[in-house]
Design a protein around this motif. Structure first.
Motif, PDB file in Angstrom:
ATOM      1  N   TYR A  15      28.590  44.178  52.135  1.00 22.24           N
ATOM      2  CA  TYR A  15      27.287  44.198  52.902  1.00 22.24           C
ATOM      3  C   TYR A  15      27.562  43.386  54.380  1.00 22.24           C
ATOM      4  O   TYR A  15      28.564  42.961  54.782  1.00 22.24           O
ATOM      5  CB  TYR A  15      26.390  43.306  52.135  1.00 22.24           C
ATOM      6  N   ILE A  16      26.347  43.462  55.272  1.00 23.53           N
ATOM      7  CA  ILE A  16      26.399  43.270  56.582  1.00 23.53           C
ATOM      8  C   ILE A  16      25.643  42.215  56.703  1.00 23.53           C
ATOM      9  O   ILE A  16      24.287  42.496  56.354  1.00 23.53           O
ATOM     10  CB  ILE A  16      26.163  44.481  57.514  1.00 23.53           C
ATOM     11  N   THR A  17      25.734  41.021  57.315  1.00 28.09           N
ATOM     12  CA  THR A  17      24.819  40.109  57.771  1.00 28.09           C
ATOM     13  C   THR A  17      24.994  39.620  59.049  1.00 28.09           C
ATOM     14  O   THR A  17      25.833  40.064  59.789  1.00 28.09           O
ATOM     15  CB  THR A  17      25.030  38.726  56.822  1.00 28.09           C
ATOM     16  N   ASP A  18      23.692  38.831  59.462  1.00 31.65           N
ATOM     17  CA  ASP A  18      23.892  38.656  60.980  1.00 31.65           C
ATOM     18  C   ASP A  18      23.893  39.862  61.933  1.00 31.65           C
ATOM     19  O   ASP A  18      24.583  39.484  63.083  1.00 31.65           O
ATOM     20  CB  ASP A  18      24.615  37.274  61.364  1.00 31.65           C
ATOM     21  N   GLY A  19      23.984  40.793  61.869  1.00 36.76           N
ATOM     22  CA  GLY A  19      24.036  42.061  62.571  1.00 36.76           C
ATOM     23  C   GLY A  19      25.248  42.491  62.533  1.00 36.76           C
ATOM     24  O   GLY A  19      25.359  43.786  62.524  1.00 36.76           O
ATOM     25  N   ASP A  20      26.244  41.658  62.396  1.00 42.43           N
ATOM     26  CA  ASP A  20      27.569  42.387  62.435  1.00 42.43           C
ATOM     27  C   ASP A  20      28.841  41.776  61.517  1.00 42.43           C
ATOM     28  O   ASP A  20      29.935  42.008  61.681  1.00 42.43           O
ATOM     29  CB  ASP A  20      28.117  42.251  64.000  1.00 42.43           C
ATOM     30  N   THR A  21      28.305  40.851  60.703  1.00 37.63           N
ATOM     31  CA  THR A  21      29.178  40.081  59.851  1.00 37.63           C
ATOM     32  C   THR A  21      29.498  41.122  58.575  1.00 37.63           C
ATOM     33  O   THR A  21      28.609  41.015  57.972  1.00 37.63           O
ATOM     34  CB  THR A  21      29.017  38.628  59.636  1.00 37.63           C
ATOM     35  N   MET A  22      30.724  41.396  58.345  1.00 41.04           N
ATOM     36  CA  MET A  22      30.818  42.405  57.164  1.00 41.04           C
ATOM     37  C   MET A  22      31.621  41.338  56.089  1.00 41.04           C
ATOM     38  O   MET A  22      32.590  40.749  56.297  1.00 41.04           O
ATOM     39  CB  MET A  22      31.919  43.610  57.392  1.00 41.04           C
ATOM     40  N   MET A  23      30.878  41.500  54.704  1.00 42.04           N
ATOM     41  CA  MET A  23      31.534  40.664  53.544  1.00 42.04           C
ATOM     42  C   MET A  23      31.774  41.863  52.565  1.00 42.04           C
ATOM     43  O   MET A  23      30.891  42.499  52.276  1.00 42.04           O
ATOM     44  CB  MET A  23      30.335  39.915  53.047  1.00 42.04           C
ATOM     45  N   MET A  24      33.046  41.620  51.925  1.00 44.81           N
ATOM     46  CA  MET A  24      33.194  42.534  50.894  1.00 44.81           C
ATOM     47  C   MET A  24      33.650  41.738  49.859  1.00 44.81           C
ATOM     48  O   MET A  24      34.089  40.590  49.714  1.00 44.81           O
ATOM     49  CB  MET A  24      34.629  43.282  51.111  1.00 44.81           C
ATOM     50  N   VAL A  25      32.777  41.727  48.509  1.00 42.60           N
ATOM     51  CA  VAL A  25      32.698  40.705  47.706  1.00 42.60           C
ATOM     52  C   VAL A  25      33.197  41.472  46.036  1.00 42.60           C
ATOM     53  O   VAL A  25      32.806  42.569  45.932  1.00 42.60           O
ATOM     54  CB  VAL A  25      31.505  39.827  47.389  1.00 42.60           C
ATOM     55  N   SER A  26      33.554  40.929  45.358  1.00 42.02           N
ATOM     56  CA  SER A  26      33.633  41.012  43.874  1.00 42.02           C
ATOM     57  C   SER A  26      32.710  40.116  42.819  1.00 42.02           C
ATOM     58  O   SER A  26      32.813  38.987  43.049  1.00 42.02           O
ATOM     59  CB  SER A  26      35.030  41.058  43.113  1.00 42.02           C
ATOM     60  N   VAL A  27      31.969  40.733  42.111  1.00 43.62           N
ATOM     61  CA  VAL A  27      31.013  40.106  41.257  1.00 43.62           C
ATOM     62  C   VAL A  27      31.040  40.371  39.743  1.00 43.62           C
ATOM     63  O   VAL A  27      31.022  41.809  39.528  1.00 43.62           O
ATOM     64  CB  VAL A  27      29.529  40.140  41.481  1.00 43.62           C
ATOM     65  N   PRO A  28      31.547  39.431  38.862  1.00 44.35           N
ATOM     66  CA  PRO A  28      31.715  39.921  37.446  1.00 44.35           C
ATOM     67  C   PRO A  28      30.284  40.429  36.933  1.00 44.35           C
ATOM     68  O   PRO A  28      29.211  39.942  37.240  1.00 44.35           O
ATOM     69  CB  PRO A  28      32.058  38.370  36.969  1.00 44.35           C
ATOM     70  N   VAL A  29      30.412  41.202  36.121  1.00 46.98           N
ATOM     71  CA  VAL A  29      29.392  41.869  35.433  1.00 46.98           C
ATOM     72  C   VAL A  29      29.397  41.524  33.782  1.00 46.98           C
ATOM     73  O   VAL A  29      30.537  41.872  33.501  1.00 46.98           O
ATOM     74  CB  VAL A  29      29.297  43.309  35.672  1.00 46.98           C
ATOM     75  N   ILE A  30      28.448  41.047  33.275  1.00 48.10           N
ATOM     76  CA  ILE A  30      28.486  40.917  31.837  1.00 48.10           C
ATOM     77  C   ILE A  30      27.093  41.537  31.278  1.00 48.10           C
ATOM     78  O   ILE A  30      26.169  41.069  31.666  1.00 48.10           O
ATOM     79  CB  ILE A  30      28.496  39.299  31.317  1.00 48.10           C
ATOM     80  N   ALA A  31      27.385  42.255  30.222  1.00 50.86           N
ATOM     81  CA  ALA A  31      26.471  42.846  29.599  1.00 50.86           C
ATOM     82  C   ALA A  31      26.696  43.206  28.175  1.00 50.86           C
ATOM     83  O   ALA A  31      27.720  43.047  27.766  1.00 50.86           O
ATOM     84  CB  ALA A  31      25.929  44.223  30.186  1.00 50.86           C
ATOM     85  N   THR A  32      25.792  43.781  27.249  1.00 49.66           N
ATOM     86  CA  THR A  32      25.814  44.337  25.885  1.00 49.66           C
ATOM     87  C   THR A  32      25.393  45.616  25.733  1.00 49.66           C
ATOM     88  O   THR A  32      24.288  46.029  26.093  1.00 49.66           O
ATOM     89  CB  THR A  32      24.879  43.307  25.075  1.00 49.66           C
ATOM     90  N   VAL A  33      26.310  46.109  24.969  1.00 47.65           N
ATOM     91  CA  VAL A  33      26.235  47.528  24.450  1.00 47.65           C
ATOM     92  C   VAL A  33      26.053  47.361  22.857  1.00 47.65           C
ATOM     93  O   VAL A  33      26.820  46.942  22.089  1.00 47.65           O
ATOM     94  CB  VAL A  33      27.233  48.671  24.817  1.00 47.65           C
ATOM     95  N   THR A  34      24.670  47.862  22.387  1.00 46.60           N
ATOM     96  CA  THR A  34      24.704  47.724  20.964  1.00 46.60           C
ATOM     97  C   THR A  34      24.864  49.064  20.267  1.00 46.60           C
ATOM     98  O   THR A  34      24.170  50.002  20.733  1.00 46.60           O
ATOM     99  CB  THR A  34      23.469  47.242  20.579  1.00 46.60           C
ATOM    100  N   GLY A  35      25.499  49.122  19.311  1.00 47.63           N
ATOM    101  CA  GLY A  35      25.877  50.462  18.593  1.00 47.63           C
ATOM    102  C   GLY A  35      25.257  50.523  17.263  1.00 47.63           C
ATOM    103  O   GLY A  35      25.095  49.435  16.569  1.00 47.63           O
ATOM    104  N   THR A  36      24.090  51.519  16.931  1.00 50.15           N
ATOM    105  CA  THR A  36      23.375  51.324  15.964  1.00 50.15           C
ATOM    106  C   THR A  36      23.884  52.586  15.000  1.00 50.15           C
ATOM    107  O   THR A  36      24.687  53.456  15.390  1.00 50.15           O
ATOM    108  CB  THR A  36      21.600  51.601  16.471  1.00 50.15           C
ATOM    109  N   GLU A  37      23.285  52.661  13.937  1.00 49.09           N
ATOM    110  CA  GLU A  37      23.555  53.562  12.738  1.00 49.09           C
ATOM    111  C   GLU A  37      22.595  54.721  12.660  1.00 49.09           C
ATOM    112  O   GLU A  37      21.537  54.679  12.877  1.00 49.09           O
ATOM    113  CB  GLU A  37      24.089  52.998  11.595  1.00 49.09           C
TER     114      GLU A  37
END
Length: 152
Positions: A130-152
């Motif tokens: 993303y870009i902030t302040d008009g010209d400052t570029m940031m590249m980041v890694s954000v952890p993702v945690i979610a749940t997938v539920t399997g049904t029958e």
């Protein structure tokens, strides 16, 4: 269920000498530092938990919202990577899923397929720029945690 993950610090941290760092922490307290750092991030990640019959495909959605004045770095390879389920109860359609830009947000649609019944926590990493302040570029890694539920 929809979750919004807390923003994670992305800027490099300066290192203080141990004595000076301890004095600084005692003077101002550690809690305000954590709160100030978390509040400074210009994004929020929203991830949906999904449910599907065992063996059927479902789509987990992740949406990255940016604050006003911050924009997506379109030239960067925005993507979700390193997807895994601790119990091997979920198969992912792709190892890397590119993000699409929609109305100023980044959206990732991840194909998931539960392989056994029950709740399966999954993990991934959302890489984006993303870009902030008009010209400052940031590249980041954000952890993702979610749940997938399997049904029958």
């Amino acid at each position: 269920m929809t979750r919004t993950t807390a923003p994670y610090p992305t800027a490099p941290r300066r290192t203080l000498r141990p004595g000076l760092a301890a004095a600084a922490l005692m003077a101002i307290g550690a809690a305000p530092i954590a709160a100030a750092t978390a509040a400074a991030e210009p994004y929020a990640l929203e991830v949906t938990d999904v449910s599907a019959k065992v063996g059927e495909h479902a789509t987990m959605m992740a949406t990255l919202h940016l604050q006003d004045g911050v924009r997506i770095l379109e030239a960067y390879n925005n993507r979700m990577i390193q997807m895994s389920a601790d119990d091997n109860g979920v198969v992912f359609g792709r190892k890397m899923v590119p993000a699409a830009i929609k109305d100023g947000t980044l959206v990732v649609a991840v194909d998931v397929q539960p392989t056994k019944p029950g709740r399966h926590p999954i993990n991934a990493v959302f890489r984006f720029g993303y870009i902030t302040d008009g010209d400052t570029m940031m590249m980041v890694s954000v952890p993702v945690i979610a749940t997938v539920t399997g049904t029958e």
